[in-house]
Design a protein around this motif. Structure first.
Motif, PDB file in Angstrom:
ATOM      1  N   ASN A  47       0.818  -1.213   0.000  1.00 43.36           N
ATOM      2  CA  ASN A  47       0.000   0.000   0.000  1.00 43.36           C
ATOM      3  C   ASN A  47       0.854   1.266   0.000  1.00 43.36           C
ATOM      4  OD1 ASN A  47      -2.654   0.899  -0.155  1.00 43.36           O
ATOM      5  ND2 ASN A  47      -2.748   1.357   2.030  1.00 43.36           N
ATOM      6  N   GLN A  48       2.159   1.113   0.093  1.00 43.09           N
ATOM      7  CA  GLN A  48       3.113   2.223  -0.004  1.00 43.09           C
ATOM      8  C   GLN A  48       4.331   1.651  -0.733  1.00 43.09           C
ATOM      9  OE1 GLN A  48       3.752   5.245   3.205  1.00 43.09           O
ATOM     10  NE2 GLN A  48       5.729   4.248   3.394  1.00 43.09           N
ATOM     11  N   PRO A  49       4.208   1.478  -2.054  1.00 46.18           N
ATOM     12  CA  PRO A  49       5.163   0.644  -2.785  1.00 46.18           C
ATOM     13  C   PRO A  49       6.506   1.272  -3.120  1.00 46.18           C
ATOM     14  CG  PRO A  49       3.484   1.472  -4.267  1.00 46.18           C
ATOM     15  CD  PRO A  49       3.097   1.939  -2.902  1.00 46.18           C
ATOM     16  N   ALA A  50       6.758   2.486  -2.696  1.00 44.64           N
ATOM     17  CA  ALA A  50       8.037   3.113  -3.042  1.00 44.64           C
ATOM     18  C   ALA A  50       8.587   3.898  -1.875  1.00 44.64           C
ATOM     19  CB  ALA A  50       7.883   4.022  -4.257  1.00 44.64           C
ATOM     20  N   GLY A  51       9.870   3.701  -1.604  1.00 42.40           N
ATOM     21  CA  GLY A  51      10.601   4.468  -0.610  1.00 42.40           C
ATOM     22  C   GLY A  51      11.933   4.863  -1.213  1.00 42.40           C
ATOM     23  N   PRO A  52      12.778   5.557  -0.468  1.00 44.18           N
ATOM     24  CA  PRO A  52      14.067   5.986  -1.016  1.00 44.18           C
ATOM     25  C   PRO A  52      14.975   4.803  -1.349  1.00 44.18           C
ATOM     26  CG  PRO A  52      13.889   6.507   1.335  1.00 44.18           C
ATOM     27  CD  PRO A  52      12.555   6.038   0.911  1.00 44.18           C
ATOM     28  N   GLY A  53      15.076   4.490  -2.633  1.00 40.49           N
ATOM     29  CA  GLY A  53      15.936   3.409  -3.097  1.00 40.49           C
ATOM     30  C   GLY A  53      15.321   2.027  -2.987  1.00 40.49           C
ATOM     31  N   VAL A  54      14.090   1.906  -2.509  1.00 43.48           N
ATOM     32  CA  VAL A  54      13.463   0.602  -2.285  1.00 43.48           C
ATOM     33  C   VAL A  54      12.049   0.626  -2.848  1.00 43.48           C
ATOM     34  CG1 VAL A  54      12.765  -1.096  -0.540  1.00 43.48           C
ATOM     35  CG2 VAL A  54      14.824   0.276  -0.185  1.00 43.48           C
ATOM     36  N   THR A  55      11.653  -0.453  -3.557  1.00 41.43           N
ATOM     37  CA  THR A  55      10.307  -0.548  -4.108  1.00 41.43           C
ATOM     38  C   THR A  55       9.717  -1.920  -3.825  1.00 41.43           C
ATOM     39  OG1 THR A  55      11.184  -1.264  -6.258  1.00 41.43           O
ATOM     40  CG2 THR A  55      10.755   1.101  -5.967  1.00 41.43           C
ATOM     41  N   HIS A  56       8.390  -1.967  -3.822  1.00 39.16           N
ATOM     42  CA  HIS A  56       7.636  -3.209  -3.656  1.00 39.16           C
ATOM     43  C   HIS A  56       6.873  -3.493  -4.935  1.00 39.16           C
ATOM     44  CE1 HIS A  56       3.966  -5.503  -2.786  1.00 39.16           C
ATOM     45  NE2 HIS A  56       4.598  -6.039  -1.764  1.00 39.16           N
ATOM     46  N   SER A  57       6.833  -4.770  -5.353  1.00 38.84           N
ATOM     47  CA  SER A  57       6.060  -5.151  -6.537  1.00 38.84           C
ATOM     48  C   SER A  57       5.680  -6.625  -6.411  1.00 38.84           C
ATOM     49  CB  SER A  57       6.875  -4.920  -7.821  1.00 38.84           C
ATOM     50  OG  SER A  57       8.054  -5.709  -7.816  1.00 38.84           O
ATOM     51  N   ALA A  58       4.742  -7.053  -7.242  1.00 43.70           N
ATOM     52  CA  ALA A  58       4.371  -8.467  -7.290  1.00 43.70           C
ATOM     53  C   ALA A  58       5.437  -9.224  -8.081  1.00 43.70           C
ATOM     54  CB  ALA A  58       3.011  -8.629  -7.940  1.00 43.70           C
ATOM     55  N   ALA A  59       5.844 -10.376  -7.551  1.00 46.20           N
ATOM     56  CA  ALA A  59       6.875 -11.182  -8.217  1.00 46.20           C
ATOM     57  C   ALA A  59       6.254 -12.010  -9.332  1.00 46.20           C
ATOM     58  CB  ALA A  59       7.568 -12.094  -7.215  1.00 46.20           C
ATOM     59  N   ALA A  60       7.003 -12.207 -10.385  1.00 52.30           N
ATOM     60  CA  ALA A  60       6.543 -13.066 -11.470  1.00 52.30           C
ATOM     61  C   ALA A  60       6.392 -14.496 -10.935  1.00 52.30           C
ATOM     62  CB  ALA A  60       7.541 -13.033 -12.631  1.00 52.30           C
ATOM     63  N   GLY A  61       5.247 -15.106 -11.217  1.00 51.60           N
ATOM     64  CA  GLY A  61       5.037 -16.475 -10.747  1.00 51.60           C
ATOM     65  C   GLY A  61       4.521 -16.556  -9.328  1.00 51.60           C
ATOM     66  N   GLY A  62       4.136 -15.422  -8.722  1.00 52.03           N
ATOM     67  CA  GLY A  62       3.587 -15.424  -7.370  1.00 52.03           C
ATOM     68  C   GLY A  62       4.540 -14.834  -6.362  1.00 52.03           C
ATOM     69  N   GLY A  63       3.993 -14.419  -5.225  1.00 53.21           N
ATOM     70  CA  GLY A  63       4.806 -13.800  -4.182  1.00 53.21           C
ATOM     71  C   GLY A  63       5.006 -12.325  -4.436  1.00 53.21           C
ATOM     72  N   ASP A  64       5.807 -11.702  -3.584  1.00 51.28           N
ATOM     73  CA  ASP A  64       6.113 -10.280  -3.688  1.00 51.28           C
ATOM     74  C   ASP A  64       7.617 -10.081  -3.794  1.00 51.28           C
ATOM     75  OD1 ASP A  64       3.455  -9.703  -3.467  1.00 51.28           O
ATOM     76  OD2 ASP A  64       3.536  -9.071  -1.386  1.00 51.28           O
ATOM     77  N   THR A  65       7.995  -8.934  -4.322  1.00 55.76           N
ATOM     78  CA  THR A  65       9.409  -8.609  -4.508  1.00 55.76           C
ATOM     79  C   THR A  65       9.726  -7.261  -3.875  1.00 55.76           C
ATOM     80  OG1 THR A  65       9.535  -9.836  -6.588  1.00 55.76           O
ATOM     81  CG2 THR A  65      11.222  -8.154  -6.208  1.00 55.76           C
ATOM     82  N   ILE A  66      10.810  -7.220  -3.123  1.00 60.11           N
ATOM     83  CA  ILE A  66      11.382  -5.970  -2.644  1.00 60.11           C
ATOM     84  C   ILE A  66      12.664  -5.726  -3.433  1.00 60.11           C
ATOM     85  CG2 ILE A  66      12.410  -4.740  -0.695  1.00 60.11           C
ATOM     86  CD1 ILE A  66       9.402  -5.080  -0.417  1.00 60.11           C
ATOM     87  N   THR A  67      12.700  -4.634  -4.188  1.00 60.34           N
ATOM     88  CA  THR A  67      13.876  -4.306  -4.997  1.00 60.34           C
ATOM     89  C   THR A  67      14.648  -3.172  -4.329  1.00 60.34           C
ATOM     90  OG1 THR A  67      12.743  -4.976  -7.029  1.00 60.34           O
ATOM     91  CG2 THR A  67      14.688  -3.573  -7.272  1.00 60.34           C
TER      92      THR A  67
END
Length: 410
Positions: A47-67
């Motif tokens: 619900n807050q998918p972006a921060g300084p240098g860090v992002t949240h997204s849905a992972a391909a094939g299921g799950g979530d990703t923190i980049t």
């Protein structure tokens, strides 16, 4: 990787995929040298998918990703912890093996993977951490579990804090009252764009010398007859004896779990807006004081159990800066439980000095959603504030997700 092991990162941008046979909520927290977040902006999740240098997204094939883009992470951040909690309320990690996979975000090559072993009663855990050491970045396998869900992790890392005692009346700021903000003609929210806020004048003369406020508009209630019980969308002018109430008030919010329901973690917050409906600041369990102390939060209640207000927010109306022309009080279900699991939700406005209840609004129905706008306070042209009961539900688990819908409700 095994618990406690670490590896140097060979990529500047890395992605951490967290997958499991069940639905997880995955988040990233940016931590300073003290092991705490600096503000709610350092909490990155769906619900807050972006921060300084860090992002949240849905992972391909299921799950979530923190980049994590390590080149864009601020200098004051020492590590980013990647956490996972179970989406199903009350579920544990027993029999579930979440896996964290660290890969190069540019070419998708796998750098490391980690499956925390021997999980049982945990409902949330820190999977891995990306950390800075002697100018280089590394990844460490952690696997630390929490039995009290995402709220336990949030508490450990400073998103939540221990509940302090409610502010004593004597602790109220002694700054001179701010003048009323310029207001718009009828039917408009505020002054034309670009109109500067007036400079604060010297302290106002004693109350007897002040000019009485204009009478409340026809059809509006004031406080002359004592406590007011509002219905949804009903408004009360905070005027008593012909004068606007500009002292300290306290908004108390309370709730109880519905019959046979488990404890529910709700969070009360207030969002301050300017005349253009843009957020000025917000006060919540992770930020207990804003606007130079003009607004103060009592602290987080994780269950809603017990009689009386569960959380309270004190507002020194006379100390609010002129650019603040509206306040919206909201409640969110941080744990994701729905308001249909809540009973006896209410808000009430009290005189902070005497404790006298001025206005009360009881929710007469609930909806299976995770956020509700309880009430709004709006500064009028004549200087007084008006409180309107809202009772509008939205899907938002934190105050961050309430900013836009609350702005529209002003």
């Amino acid at each position: 990787m095994t618990p406690g092991s670490n590896l140097p990162l060979s990529a500047v941008r890395v992605a951490v995929d967290v997958t499991a046979p069940v639905r997880l909520d995955v988040s990233g927290l940016l931590l300073a040298a003290d092991g705490k977040v600096r503000s709610d902006d350092d909490f990155v999740f769906y619900n807050q998918p972006a921060g300084p240098g860090v992002t949240h997204s849905a992972a391909a094939g299921g799950g979530d990703t923190i980049t994590v883009d390590t080149a864009a992470v601020p200098d004051g951040i020492e590590k980013i912890v990647v956490t996972a909690s179970l989406d199903q309320p009350g579920a544990t990690f027993a029999g579930t093996e979440p896996t964290g996979t660290v890969r190069n975000a540019d070419d998708n090559s796998v750098l490391a993977s980690f499956t925390p072993p021997q999980l049982g009663a945990e409902t949330a855990l820190v999977v891995v951490e990306i950390y800075r050491r002697s100018g280089a970045w590394k990844v460490r396998a952690v696997g630390q579990g929490y039995a009290n869900g995402l709220a336990g992790i949030a508490t450990d890392f400073g998103v939540s804090v221990e509940e302090p005692a409610a502010p004593a009346p004597a602790a109220a700021p002694q700054a001179p009252p701010a003048p009323p903000a310029p207001a718009a003609p009828a039917g408009q929210w505020g002054p034309p764009a670009g109109t500067p806020a007036p400079a604060a004048p010297p302290a106002a003369p004693p109350a007897p010398a002040a000019a009485p406020a204009a009478p409340a508009a026809p059809g509006k209630i004031n406080l002359d007859k004592g406590r007011v019980s509002l219905q949804k969308n009903q408004t009360v002018s905070l005027v008593k004896g012909g004068r606007p109430l500009l002292s300290s008030v306290r908004m108390g919010l309370g709730w109880e779990p519905a019959f046979r329901s488990k404890s529910i973690d709700l969070d009360a917050s207030v969002i301050a807006y300017g005349p253009d409906r843009k957020k000025v600041d917000n006060c919540f369990f992770g930020k207990l004081m804003i606007l130079g102390g003009a607004i103060q939060h009592s602290g987080d209640n994780l269950t809603g159990e017990g009689a009386g207000d569960d959380e309270a927010i004190t507002v020194h109306l006379g100390g609010l800066p002129p650019e603040v022309t509206g306040l919206v009080f909201v409640v969110n279900s941080f744990s994701g439980q729905k308001f249909s699991d809540v009973a006896k939700a209410y808000c009430r406005l009290l005189d902070a000095q005497s404790g006298e209840e001025l206005v009360r609004f009881d929710l007469t129905h609930s909806e299976p959603r995770t956020g509700v706008m309880m009430a709004k306070l709006i500064r009028q042209f004549s200087g007084e504030w008006e409180m309107t009961a809202l009772g509008e539900y939205v899907d938002a688990r934190t105050v961050r997700g309430m900013v836009k819908p609350a702005g529209k409700a002003l």
